[in-house]
Design a protein around this motif. Structure first.
Motif, mmCIF file in Angstrom:
data_model
loop_
_atom_site.group_PDB
_atom_site.id
_atom_site.type_symbol
_atom_site.label_atom_id
_atom_site.label_comp_id
_atom_site.label_asym_id
_atom_site.label_seq_id
_atom_site.Cartn_x
_atom_site.Cartn_y
_atom_site.Cartn_z
ATOM 1 N N GLU A 21 39.190 43.980 45.465
ATOM 2 C CA GLU A 21 38.504 44.872 44.537
ATOM 3 C C GLU A 21 38.592 46.340 44.968
ATOM 4 O O GLU A 21 38.054 47.215 44.296
ATOM 5 N N PRO A 31 44.057 42.264 38.224
ATOM 6 C CA PRO A 31 43.563 41.212 39.121
ATOM 7 C C PRO A 31 44.551 40.046 39.247
ATOM 8 O O PRO A 31 44.727 39.500 40.339
ATOM 9 N N ALA A 35 46.417 39.016 42.812
ATOM 10 C CA ALA A 35 46.216 37.672 43.363
ATOM 11 C C ALA A 35 47.542 36.962 43.577
ATOM 12 O O ALA A 35 47.775 36.355 44.628
ATOM 13 N N ILE A 48 37.487 38.367 47.057
ATOM 14 C CA ILE A 48 36.845 39.296 46.130
ATOM 15 C C ILE A 48 37.813 39.990 45.174
ATOM 16 O O ILE A 48 37.975 41.207 45.199
ATOM 17 N N PRO A 49 38.466 39.228 44.296
ATOM 18 C CA PRO A 49 39.259 39.901 43.256
ATOM 19 C C PRO A 49 38.321 40.647 42.310
ATOM 20 O O PRO A 49 37.151 40.263 42.159
ATOM 21 N N ASP A 51 38.310 40.710 39.155
ATOM 22 C CA ASP A 51 37.957 39.820 38.041
ATOM 23 C C ASP A 51 38.429 38.421 38.423
ATOM 24 O O ASP A 51 39.604 38.088 38.272
ATOM 25 N N TYR A 52 37.501 37.598 38.931
ATOM 26 C CA TYR A 52 37.862 36.269 39.429
ATOM 27 C C TYR A 52 38.574 35.418 38.374
ATOM 28 O O TYR A 52 39.622 34.850 38.667
ATOM 29 N N ALA A 55 42.135 36.582 37.972
ATOM 30 C CA ALA A 55 42.931 36.268 39.153
ATOM 31 C C ALA A 55 43.307 34.789 39.160
ATOM 32 O O ALA A 55 44.465 34.433 39.406
ATOM 33 N N PHE A 56 42.341 33.933 38.864
ATOM 34 C CA PHE A 56 42.590 32.493 38.812
ATOM 35 C C PHE A 56 43.641 32.167 37.755
ATOM 36 O O PHE A 56 44.589 31.429 38.010
#
Length: 91
Positions: A21, A31, A35, A48-49, A51-52, A55-56
């Motif tokens: 982040e 993000p 990732a 801590i991306p 925007d999780y 990123a996923f």
């Protein structure tokens, strides 16, 4: 990470990013891009991306398209589980 730490120095433990982040990252990459690039560099755990979910989704898309082989994810999972087991056995 992979070339220097794993291949050249023989390190087989976990590789963990710093917080994704941070401004230097968020100002230059989405993000998802950050990732995926972190995994491609050899990291096992992404911290801590910005925007999780994004990123996923980026990682998932990279696996689906073959950009990141599923075996690469499996290798990280194995290192994570091995580290957890070693901590349990140490205590």
């Amino acid at each position: 990470m992979t070339g220097k730490l794993r291949n050249e120095l023989g390190y087989q433990g976990l590789l963990i990013t710093d917080a994704l982040e941070m401004g230097a990252i968020t100002e230059n990459y989405t993000p998802a891009e950050a990732a995926v690039m972190a995994l491609e560099a050899g990291n096992d755990i992404i911290l801590i991306p910005q925007d999780y979910p994004a990123a996923f989704d980026g990682i998932l898309a990279a696996v689906w398209t073959g950009r990141i082989p599923e075996s690469r994810i499996d290798a990280s999972v194995k290192r994570i589980l091995t580290a957890k087991l070693n901590l349990q056995n140490a205590g």
